[in-house]
Design a protein around this motif. Structure first.
Motif, PDB file in Angstrom:
ATOM      1  N   ASN A 338       0.837  -1.201   0.000  1.00 49.88           N
ATOM      2  CA  ASN A 338       0.000   0.000   0.000  1.00 49.88           C
ATOM      3  C   ASN A 338       0.873   1.252   0.000  1.00 49.88           C
ATOM      4  O   ASN A 338       0.561   2.248   0.648  1.00 49.88           O
ATOM      5  CB  ASN A 338      -0.920  -0.001   1.220  1.00 49.88           C
ATOM      6  CG  ASN A 338      -2.045   1.009   1.119  1.00 49.88           C
ATOM      7  OD1 ASN A 338      -2.676   1.140   0.080  1.00 49.88           O
ATOM      8  ND2 ASN A 338      -2.297   1.732   2.210  1.00 49.88           N
ATOM      9  N   SER A 339       1.969   1.179  -0.746  1.00 51.17           N
ATOM     10  CA  SER A 339       2.906   2.306  -0.776  1.00 51.17           C
ATOM     11  C   SER A 339       3.191   2.690  -2.223  1.00 51.17           C
ATOM     12  O   SER A 339       2.690   2.071  -3.164  1.00 51.17           O
ATOM     13  CB  SER A 339       4.209   1.932  -0.066  1.00 51.17           C
ATOM     14  OG  SER A 339       4.924   0.961  -0.836  1.00 51.17           O
ATOM     15  N   GLU A 340       4.011   3.727  -2.384  1.00 52.23           N
ATOM     16  CA  GLU A 340       4.458   4.116  -3.721  1.00 52.23           C
ATOM     17  C   GLU A 340       5.867   4.672  -3.637  1.00 52.23           C
ATOM     18  O   GLU A 340       6.314   5.118  -2.571  1.00 52.23           O
ATOM     19  CB  GLU A 340       3.527   5.153  -4.336  1.00 52.23           C
ATOM     20  CG  GLU A 340       3.501   6.486  -3.631  1.00 52.23           C
ATOM     21  CD  GLU A 340       2.554   7.477  -4.279  1.00 52.23           C
ATOM     22  OE1 GLU A 340       3.023   8.554  -4.706  1.00 52.23           O
ATOM     23  OE2 GLU A 340       1.351   7.193  -4.352  1.00 52.23           O
ATOM     24  N   ILE A 341       6.566   4.620  -4.758  1.00 51.87           N
ATOM     25  CA  ILE A 341       7.923   5.150  -4.823  1.00 51.87           C
ATOM     26  C   ILE A 341       7.873   6.583  -5.335  1.00 51.87           C
ATOM     27  O   ILE A 341       7.238   6.869  -6.351  1.00 51.87           O
ATOM     28  CB  ILE A 341       8.811   4.286  -5.740  1.00 51.87           C
ATOM     29  CG1 ILE A 341       9.044   2.907  -5.101  1.00 51.87           C
ATOM     30  CG2 ILE A 341      10.139   4.980  -6.016  1.00 51.87           C
ATOM     31  CD1 ILE A 341       9.884   1.980  -5.952  1.00 51.87           C
ATOM     32  N   ASP A 345      12.461   7.873  -2.348  1.00 51.16           N
ATOM     33  CA  ASP A 345      11.700   7.644  -1.120  1.00 51.16           C
ATOM     34  C   ASP A 345      10.591   6.627  -1.358  1.00 51.16           C
ATOM     35  O   ASP A 345      10.062   6.511  -2.463  1.00 51.16           O
ATOM     36  CB  ASP A 345      11.071   8.946  -0.609  1.00 51.16           C
ATOM     37  CG  ASP A 345      12.107   9.974  -0.206  1.00 51.16           C
ATOM     38  OD1 ASP A 345      13.230   9.572   0.149  1.00 51.16           O
ATOM     39  OD2 ASP A 345      11.794  11.181  -0.271  1.00 51.16           O
ATOM     40  N   ILE A 346      10.231   5.915  -0.292  1.00 52.88           N
ATOM     41  CA  ILE A 346       9.041   5.062  -0.292  1.00 52.88           C
ATOM     42  C   ILE A 346       8.001   5.759   0.568  1.00 52.88           C
ATOM     43  O   ILE A 346       8.249   6.086   1.726  1.00 52.88           O
ATOM     44  CB  ILE A 346       9.330   3.661   0.269  1.00 52.88           C
ATOM     45  CG1 ILE A 346      10.385   2.948  -0.569  1.00 52.88           C
ATOM     46  CG2 ILE A 346       8.050   2.828   0.316  1.00 52.88           C
ATOM     47  CD1 ILE A 346      10.803   1.601  -0.010  1.00 52.88           C
ATOM     48  N   VAL A 347       6.829   6.002  -0.003  1.00 55.36           N
ATOM     49  CA  VAL A 347       5.760   6.689   0.721  1.00 55.36           C
ATOM     50  C   VAL A 347       4.728   5.650   1.154  1.00 55.36           C
ATOM     51  O   VAL A 347       4.030   5.067   0.327  1.00 55.36           O
ATOM     52  CB  VAL A 347       5.081   7.767  -0.158  1.00 55.36           C
ATOM     53  CG1 VAL A 347       3.991   8.484   0.632  1.00 55.36           C
ATOM     54  CG2 VAL A 347       6.121   8.760  -0.679  1.00 55.36           C
ATOM     55  N   TYR A 348       4.666   5.386   2.470  1.00 59.42           N
ATOM     56  CA  TYR A 348       3.705   4.422   3.014  1.00 59.42           C
ATOM     57  C   TYR A 348       2.395   5.134   3.322  1.00 59.42           C
ATOM     58  O   TYR A 348       2.382   6.202   3.939  1.00 59.42           O
ATOM     59  CB  TYR A 348       4.257   3.777   4.288  1.00 59.42           C
ATOM     60  CG  TYR A 348       5.449   2.890   4.043  1.00 59.42           C
ATOM     61  CD1 TYR A 348       5.298   1.559   3.661  1.00 59.42           C
ATOM     62  CD2 TYR A 348       6.745   3.381   4.198  1.00 59.42           C
ATOM     63  CE1 TYR A 348       6.396   0.748   3.433  1.00 59.42           C
ATOM     64  CE2 TYR A 348       7.860   2.574   3.981  1.00 59.42           C
ATOM     65  CZ  TYR A 348       7.669   1.259   3.594  1.00 59.42           C
ATOM     66  OH  TYR A 348       8.754   0.449   3.363  1.00 59.42           O
ATOM     67  N   PRO A 426       0.775   5.449  -9.582  1.00 58.31           N
ATOM     68  CA  PRO A 426       2.031   5.023  -8.960  1.00 58.31           C
ATOM     69  C   PRO A 426       1.854   3.930  -7.901  1.00 58.31           C
ATOM     70  O   PRO A 426       2.745   3.734  -7.061  1.00 58.31           O
ATOM     71  CB  PRO A 426       2.513   6.314  -8.311  1.00 58.31           C
ATOM     72  CG  PRO A 426       1.241   6.992  -7.887  1.00 58.31           C
ATOM     73  CD  PRO A 426       0.238   6.686  -8.963  1.00 58.31           C
ATOM     74  N   GLN A 427       0.724   3.240  -7.895  1.00 58.39           N
ATOM     75  CA  GLN A 427       0.467   2.211  -6.900  1.00 58.39           C
ATOM     76  C   GLN A 427       1.452   1.043  -7.053  1.00 58.39           C
ATOM     77  O   GLN A 427       1.975   0.793  -8.141  1.00 58.39           O
ATOM     78  CB  GLN A 427      -0.971   1.701  -7.031  1.00 58.39           C
ATOM     79  CG  GLN A 427      -2.030   2.772  -6.790  1.00 58.39           C
ATOM     80  CD  GLN A 427      -3.429   2.306  -7.143  1.00 58.39           C
ATOM     81  OE1 GLN A 427      -3.707   1.108  -7.186  1.00 58.39           O
ATOM     82  NE2 GLN A 427      -4.317   3.252  -7.425  1.00 58.39           N
ATOM     83  N   SER A 428       1.651   0.324  -5.960  1.00 55.51           N
ATOM     84  CA  SER A 428       2.601  -0.789  -5.957  1.00 55.51           C
ATOM     85  C   SER A 428       1.929  -2.153  -5.978  1.00 55.51           C
ATOM     86  O   SER A 428       2.614  -3.171  -5.997  1.00 55.51           O
ATOM     87  CB  SER A 428       3.518  -0.698  -4.723  1.00 55.51           C
ATOM     88  OG  SER A 428       4.310   0.475  -4.798  1.00 55.51           O
TER      89      SER A 428
END
Length: 490
Positions: A338-341, A345-348, A426-428
């Motif tokens: 449930n994060s994106e790059i 940075d990794i945005v949680y 940008p979803q993971s």
């Protein structure tokens, strides 16, 4: 009194244009909204109407010159116009004209493509009758008539790009008597110095296209850039006739096949889908892992409570709410899904804005259910039903399709048994649901028939490791095979 005629706004990031054609010359009388000149940018052709009635006293920018936004084009001396029939008729209340404008297209959306005109110049229209349909990257927008009357000239033909707030057409509130002789439009038709738009001539020269094969739609029979592009986008069989042998496509299609082909320009929505999906493949290190889930318990629970659920909440109990809640639980345990790059940075995300992919007649859209992790089964089902209806009707706004953190795609409704969904950047992560199919399964040493569904999780391997992806799918499987786990937050 003199009025300045300046270059209008040309569109986002477009700062200059070329003066293609002057329809009026120095000393000519003009009426309100009568077209003065035509400007060309790299993308669109823009007609400049007269804001007042009067006489052209000065032309500052001649044909072929390059002008910037807000640059001075000409000067009109007001009140000096002769009482032409059109001008006189405009002063009568019953003959007033109303401009049809491009409506607001949504947050951060500045332009659209004119997809279809449902009315043609000269047609009678009633107030609120749909005149045309515009397409943006995500939705279709219908444009109603702001008043009843006769549709005059359409300023934006099908396929052209228009800006929010731009002009589409003019509606006359009454039928004006057409002059029988000496009209302003009759004289130019005999001009021997008539020239096509510079961009059209350049494009025809580059492609070797014969002018006689092009249908002109410009003022007084001028060929515009869009006219040439229409021919170039035509069927291969047509191009083979219209273009010289030297400029014909190298990979020629056999004549017998070309005659049976159909070439259709992609809609803006389809172009956006294609671009985003390809960008996803090119950007993310995408990998897919699979599992299967026994749907017995979910189906039994749904069948037991569906009537009560409908009676109390006014919405049907479907499978999507079970999958949405199951994914929200799994995302809490595996937050990287449930994060994106963002750069390095990794945005949680400490919330779940769930995207629910929905097929529509015009293509795939992904409306977002915000804060789905804080919603009940009933709230999720109501939100899904409402978004799905708006998606089918083309009524979703851009805001409703932005900000998703994870997506669920249900190919099973179309009969898909197994597939690998593509990430929605940008979803993971994205979960693919599939068809429920009875299959023989070994349960406690015996073969039994169970309703099984294959699950597929595509994920960005740059941020999600294989272990996390597998655990995520296992948690979804466990929650669906024993729905009581969802109630106990296990």
């Amino acid at each position: 009194m003199s009025t300045e005629i300046r270059v209008p706004t040309l569109g986002e990031s477009v700062t200059e244009a070329t003066v293609a054609t002057w329809f009026k010359k120095l000393g000519d009388h003009v009426a309100v909204d009568e077209m003065l000149c035509e400007l060309e940018t790299d993308k669109v052709t823009v007609e400049v109407p007269s804001p007042v009635a009067g006489t052209i006293s000065e032309i500052v920018a001649p044909e072929g010159s390059t002008v910037s936004v807000e640059a001075l084009l000409a000067q009109i001396s007001e009140g000096a116009a002769a009482p032409e029939p059109a001008a006189v008729s405009r002063k009568t209340p019953e003959a007033e004209s109303v401009t049809v404008m491009v409506p607001t297209l949504g947050e951060s959306v500045s332009e659209a493509t004119v997809a279809t005109w449902y009315k043609q110049p000269g047609d009678s229209v009633t107030q609120d009758e749909i005149l045309c349909e515009l397409e943006t990257d995500k939705v279709s927008v219908e444009v109603p008539a702001p008043a009843a009357g006769i549709l005059g000239k359409t300023l934006a033909p099908e396929g052209s790009t228009v800006q929010a707030g731009g002009q589409l057409a003019v509606i006359s509130s009454a039928v004006l008597q057409a002059p029988t002789s000496g009209t302003a439009d009759a004289a130019p038709s005999g001009r021997k110095d008539l020239e096509d738009a510079p961009s059209a001539k350049k494009l025809m020269a580059e492609t070797g296209l014969d002018r006689s094969k092009v249908t002109a739609t410009g003022k007084d029979g001028r060929v515009m850039k869009e006219d040439v592009q229409t021919v170039l986008a035509a069927k291969p069989a047509t191009l083979a006739i219209a273009m010289t042998p030297a400029s014909a496509p190298r990979a020629a299609v056999p004549v017998e096949d070309a005659a049976r082909e159909e070439r259709v320009k992609m809609t803006r929505l389809r172009q956006t889908i294609a671009r985003r999906l390809k960008d996803s493949q090119n950007t993310a290190a995408m990998l897919t892992t699979y599992n299967e889930v026994d749907m017995t318990e979910v189906m039994a629970l749904r069948n037991e409570y569906k009537d009560l659920f409908l009676k109390k909440h006014g919405v049907k109990l479907g499978f999507m709410s079970f999958f949405t809640v199951a994914c929200c639980h799994a995302l809490r345990e595996i937050p990287e899904v449930n994060s994106e790059i963002d750069g390095t940075d990794i945005v949680y995300k400490n919330f779940v804005h769930m995207g629910i992919a929905a097929g529509t007649p015009t293509g795939l859209v992904v409306p977002v259910i915000r804060d789905a992790d804080a919603m009940s089964f009933a709230e999720i089902e109501k939100a899904i039903a409402e978004k799905s209806t708006r998606a089918r009707d083309g009524k979703l706004s851009m805001t409703e399709m932005q900000g998703g953190t994870f997506t669920i795609s249900n190919g099973g409704v179309y009969g898909s048994l197994m597939s690998s969904p593509i990430l929605n950047p940008p979803q993971s992560g994205i979960l693919g649901m599939h068809k429920i199919q009875d299959r023989p399964m070994a349960i406690n040493g015996q073969v039994v028939i169970r309703p099984m569904m294959y699950l597929a999780l595509s994920y960005d391997h740059r941020v999600v490791d294989g272990k996390g992806a597998v655990i995520f799918l296992v948690r979804v499987k466990e929650a669906l095979e024993d729905p009581r786990r969802l109630l106990m937050d296990l």
